[in-house]
Design a protein around this motif. Structure first.
Motif, PDB file in Angstrom:
ATOM      1  N   GLU A  64       0.825  -1.212   0.000  1.00  0.00           N
ATOM      2  CA  GLU A  64       0.000   0.000   0.000  1.00  0.00           C
ATOM      3  C   GLU A  64       0.867   1.274   0.000  1.00  0.00           C
ATOM      4  N   LEU A  65       1.931   1.238   0.799  1.00  0.00           N
ATOM      5  CA  LEU A  65       2.736   2.454   0.947  1.00  0.00           C
ATOM      6  C   LEU A  65       3.697   2.693  -0.212  1.00  0.00           C
ATOM      7  N   PHE A  66       4.283   1.591  -0.693  1.00  0.00           N
ATOM      8  CA  PHE A  66       5.394   1.801  -1.629  1.00  0.00           C
ATOM      9  C   PHE A  66       5.137   1.243  -3.030  1.00  0.00           C
ATOM     10  N   ALA A  67       4.147   0.364  -3.138  1.00  0.00           N
ATOM     11  CA  ALA A  67       3.859  -0.247  -4.439  1.00  0.00           C
ATOM     12  C   ALA A  67       5.146  -0.731  -5.100  1.00  0.00           C
ATOM     13  N   ALA A  93      19.210   1.531  -1.885  1.00  0.00           N
ATOM     14  CA  ALA A  93      17.988   1.810  -2.635  1.00  0.00           C
ATOM     15  C   ALA A  93      17.661   3.278  -2.404  1.00  0.00           C
ATOM     16  N   PRO A  94      16.911   3.892  -3.315  1.00  0.00           N
ATOM     17  CA  PRO A  94      16.582   5.312  -3.139  1.00  0.00           C
ATOM     18  C   PRO A  94      15.627   5.507  -1.968  1.00  0.00           C
ATOM     19  N   ALA A  95      15.677   6.701  -1.392  1.00  0.00           N
ATOM     20  CA  ALA A  95      14.783   7.042  -0.290  1.00  0.00           C
ATOM     21  C   ALA A  95      13.670   7.959  -0.768  1.00  0.00           C
ATOM     22  N   GLU A  96      13.597   8.205  -2.034  1.00  0.00           N
ATOM     23  CA  GLU A  96      12.592   9.149  -2.557  1.00  0.00           C
ATOM     24  C   GLU A  96      11.187   8.689  -2.205  1.00  0.00           C
ATOM     25  N   GLY A  97      10.450   9.595  -1.692  1.00  0.00           N
ATOM     26  CA  GLY A  97       9.078   9.261  -1.303  1.00  0.00           C
ATOM     27  C   GLY A  97       8.944   8.972   0.171  1.00  0.00           C
ATOM     28  N   ALA A  98      10.064   8.911   0.850  1.00  0.00           N
ATOM     29  CA  ALA A  98       9.983   8.727   2.304  1.00  0.00           C
ATOM     30  C   ALA A  98       9.332   9.934   2.942  1.00  0.00           C
ATOM     31  N   SER A  99       8.566   9.694   3.993  1.00  0.00           N
ATOM     32  CA  SER A  99       7.929  10.825   4.679  1.00  0.00           C
ATOM     33  C   SER A  99       7.649  10.454   6.127  1.00  0.00           C
ATOM     34  N   ALA A 100       7.499  11.482   6.933  1.00  0.00           N
ATOM     35  CA  ALA A 100       7.178  11.258   8.345  1.00  0.00           C
ATOM     36  C   ALA A 100       5.850  10.509   8.476  1.00  0.00           C
ATOM     37  N   GLU A 101       4.930  10.825   7.589  1.00  0.00           N
ATOM     38  CA  GLU A 101       3.624  10.179   7.660  1.00  0.00           C
ATOM     39  C   GLU A 101       3.768   8.659   7.447  1.00  0.00           C
ATOM     40  N   ILE A 102       4.544   8.321   6.429  1.00  0.00           N
ATOM     41  CA  ILE A 102       4.808   6.886   6.211  1.00  0.00           C
ATOM     42  C   ILE A 102       5.491   6.289   7.438  1.00  0.00           C
ATOM     43  N   GLY A 103       6.437   7.028   7.971  1.00  0.00           N
ATOM     44  CA  GLY A 103       7.114   6.556   9.165  1.00  0.00           C
ATOM     45  C   GLY A 103       6.138   6.245  10.294  1.00  0.00           C
ATOM     46  N   GLU A 104       5.195   7.151  10.494  1.00  0.00           N
ATOM     47  CA  GLU A 104       4.207   6.914  11.551  1.00  0.00           C
ATOM     48  C   GLU A 104       3.389   5.657  11.269  1.00  0.00           C
ATOM     49  N   ARG A 105       3.006   5.472  10.011  1.00  0.00           N
ATOM     50  CA  ARG A 105       2.237   4.279   9.656  1.00  0.00           C
ATOM     51  C   ARG A 105       3.028   3.006   9.979  1.00  0.00           C
TER      52      ARG A 105
END
Lengths: 243, 243, 243, 243, 243, 243
Positions: F150-153, F213-225
């Motif tokens: 769901e998060l990263f496809a 691997a790239p970190a593009e698309g990382a976010s605090a919101e994803i981190g919380e999830r």
């Protein structure tokens, strides 16, 4: 010796390490017998006229008292290092010698069961150390079969049974008669030697006296003959190797 | 065997651990010779009619290939564990047996130089373990002087020189003739054996062939005689001890 | 091989060390399964036409039988080294290779749980050794997801459950059908796998059969496909790396 | 003592282990000074009338000669075990005592730098051993400030600088005057002591003589006073603890 | 810091390792007191104007929390490494620094009993490493007797009793007042200190509160004075040594 | 906590040990990332309403900062214990807990490469300890494939490449945004991942940025999830196991 003495002479020095054991030696010999014997031999090297300049160059190090005699663990008076501890002791001390600029050493061993662990310590210390040289010696390997035959004839039980028996008792009578209680040297019942080992060691394979062969016929005179034989064979080797 | 087989029989099981070496064995024998020999002897125990019920109860464990043969480190083909590593291997595996409910084991050793380190491993494993029993065996200790005299007479160099020589070559001819290159079994120059050791081992004490005595006269027939002698003496002991 | 063979060829040699385990493998596979598989793969490399000159240069060393499978300690038939012992074994043997002038090695591993301890052994052996190269390989890392999908579709339990299950049973059927008791390959009750570990391991997390997934559908043909895939992917890498 | 002596008395025995060092002790004292001193004190306990029955029950074990004096590694004549090796030596020997049924021991230490490693050895040996008791002692901890003030007044450099200086020289003059070369006891330049340590130890922090304080004013008489003070304070404690 | 920061600056970097303990500290101080104190001192170095360029070059490493406090093992809240484990931790981390090109380090220690094991780790790491330099420091060695006299006069129990007492409580009040429960700082009964140690440690030598001296009179102000004294004496040394 | 707090509650306590690493984490994350993440998760357990009484019973121990990340040894900022050292640290601390009467522990691990060595430490500590229980956890094993999808496809690189990439960067943004230098999170060239390892690690297999691997698309919101998912799955297990 002070550190300044060592500083002055270390280039020429040959370190002499004596290794014994703390182990039951029958009802008549002290538990330190293996060390007393090896130390007695070491002491005589220096005073031997034939030793030549090596006598002055040999420096007797503090000995290894505690070694590995687990086959005697079932009697009182035996104290052991684990095999690896003994290896580390030998490694550390021999590496220490090299670090100090003393590059030649003789290990004079008085107890067979320790030998492999001591050799491994020397291996680990000398590996990759370049220009160093260590000689390891069991004193009994310098006594010829000829002399054994002459001295003991058919009373000879073989080296493997020679614990607190003919040779050790004789040499102790020569070196430290005051420490031998000859009147107690009664081997008593000796179980048939087994060609294998059992763990844990059962009572039945242990001679109650701690002696694997009788000591009858041991004498200071025989002891002197044995010591002389060792010295006669060993000293030229040390001279030659560390010329 | 599967774990279920072991589960079913472990109460009666006697574990048989064979220990060899990976070590130069002259120009004609493989580096695994010590293991091949001990393993060959182990294999025959089971098929021996005289072995009785012990044949069924003995379970051959994966052997210790890599052990301790540092005296052969100067030739190619030798691979060694440090002494302490070998002790730990033996300790861990024997403790593992006890943990599994297998409380009886035989260690059948094929290489002398490893022996002390293996014994220490058994000591550490059995200490304080109560009702367990391990027997350790060098195969050559079960060959009587009588047979040696009969087979080799004055060609016998003594056990200590018996590396890649008469007995080992003969037994390998009996067990694995395809692995023996008899045509290469040329001992060549053999330095006078020394009654002491030097570290690091100098070239001069090493026989260029890796053989400490000639193998001339070795034969499969002699090999069979030697194996039979070992079995004849060893098997009753195992039966008796682990009745 | 004799030491002279090794002497002659060691410059070009690539040592091949196979590591297995002695570990329960369900009711139908022998406790040595991990070693049989890795050894079978190793054996085939040499006879592979595509292996080219590497086939002649690869020398198969005595394997590591006893490794680390403590997760299976609760079933009979599992024997373990402590993690550090395994690390020391790997370190000593690989250092031994380098000392012998053999500077290239492949470790072919057949049991996941041992892997970190083996890698640490390689780390300790190679650190500061300059011009040496060791490659470490788990055979399953050379099987692509594509083949797994084709062969097993939705019966695939994931590699982590693949203990005594589809792949191992298939490969054993290909390599050693006589050692597989297919009729006993009944997984029975399998507890839900946990995403964590508990010490000491409780009974409830252990499948009574020792199988973490069913082996139904395993076949020698599938085993051959898997082996071929490993070889197809692995051999070019060895050739390339040790050109 | 023979093993039979030990057997007879071990229930009541208190083992006395003396630990020294092999370490530079200035230009005038032997490298074994720390052991000579501790051993001298140990010897006197037994002959002390006030020792009462403890005199007969104390058994002096072979001492620990080689210990840990790495701060003196930069001078000749220092030989060290690694810290862990020393810990293992202490652990093995003390565990050996317990195994022999000797459950009470005193460790009399003569060299500060070894102390933590010895204590850890005792910790490891006694942990979980139930009914055993070991006392560890540094001899200087039994000399009161009062006596120090009386004997040395403002010449006192503090215990930390007391290496080959006032107290050690005095006690050696009392115990082994033949081993003291008083005429060489010249401290010479002494660098300012640092409140921290530097590794590797630079030349600049080392006094060229090996002495951290002058020995001027040392005398056999002072040595006797110091020894008496130690005995006066220590012996009642041993009596009390091992009643 | 990221690895790139370290890459950029490592040539100039001085690593600062803080070592504490997890150990009972009386009823009023947290078990991590030794680390809090050493860490607090370390933190202030960087913000000290007098630190000059060293402030920017000092990099605070993750600390050693778990060390060696076996004398406190009899109270809850103490967690220990074995002595050798602690030595290995220190050795590995300091060797790691050198491998990374960071050749200068300060070890700032907050717990006396760990010190020998840490020093041995540094010894093993620096031996034969050439151009590296490590300084080891106990913070209390930088507090002069003058200040102690001024602050505490005759309430001073000596450093050896200063566990959870005047200095530690004061410094904790200065650094982390929220972690000090002053109202509980009741030393209660304190057994007479012994000039020797007993193993296993008997109840009778343990103060029930865990305090070896009273903390009455401790204050944040005193704590600040002590910290300032340490910094005033320590910082110039670091600057000088690592210029 | 003081020792008295621990004394009072230890019967019910569950010790929580967090293990991280000191290892390069790309140009944008601190070298302590693995510990920050695991510690952040640990901290949140206690404040979770669903944690119930376990929240009060969990006691966070000082973490293991220094562990085993030898695959990152080629970048600056990585500091490692040897594998065996890490095993001994885990063994000593967990045995220490048991000795203190704290018989339940959770090890929350944040770095995969350390895991086997930590598990072996737990094995050695729990073996033969009877009524104790330790649970070991990798936080990522509590994140379901569903959420990852769901998060990263299809940007998901697989857990094995997730070093300083999507998940770690996201969680760090959630926990410690001030320590993330997002502007530097440039993976740059990433070599094709190899299905095997080479020792010594050659430059060519290392991504210059340290990111696999790239970190593009990382976010605090994803981190919380991600953190929530871990807590949602992990906390009930701890509650259940240590009811």
């Amino acid at each position: 010796m002070t550190w300044k003495d060592i500083e002055a002479e270390r280039g020429e020095m040959v370190a002499l390490i004596v290794s014994g054991s703390v182990e039951q030696h029958g009802p008549h010999l002290p538990t330190g017998t293996d060390l007393y014997i090896a130390m007695g031999i070491a002491d005589r090297i220096a005073s031997l006229p034939e030793a030549g300049d090596i006598a002055a160059r040999l420096v007797l190090l503090p000995p290894f008292f505690h070694t590995y005699a687990k086959e005697s663990d079932g009697w009182r008076g035996t104290l052991n290092l684990d095999g690896n501890t003994l290896t580390l002791v030998a490694r550390d001390i021999i590496k220490g010698l090299f670090r100090q600029g003393i590059k030649r050493a003789v290990l004079l061993n008085g107890h067979l069961e320790s030998y492999s662990f001591l050799l491994e310590g020397i291996e680990l210390a000398t590996e990759g150390c370049g220009d160093v040289q260590v000689i390891s010696v069991n004193w009994w390997d310098f006594i010829g079969d000829g002399l054994i035959g002459e001295l003991f004839a058919d009373r000879w039980p073989g080296w493997v049974a020679e614990h607190a028996a003919l040779t050790e008792t004789s040499i102790m009578l020569a070196l430290h008669p005051e420490l031998v209680r000859e009147e107690l040297a009664e081997a008593g019942f000796i179980p048939q030697p087994l060609p294998y080992k059992i763990f844990p060691q059962p009572q039945e394979v242990r001679p109650p006296s701690g002696m694997y062969a009788p000591a009858e016929g041991a004498s200071a005179e025989i002891g002197e003959r044995l010591i002389s034989e060792v010295l006669r064979n060993l000293v030229p080797i040390i001279r030659e190797r560390f010329r």
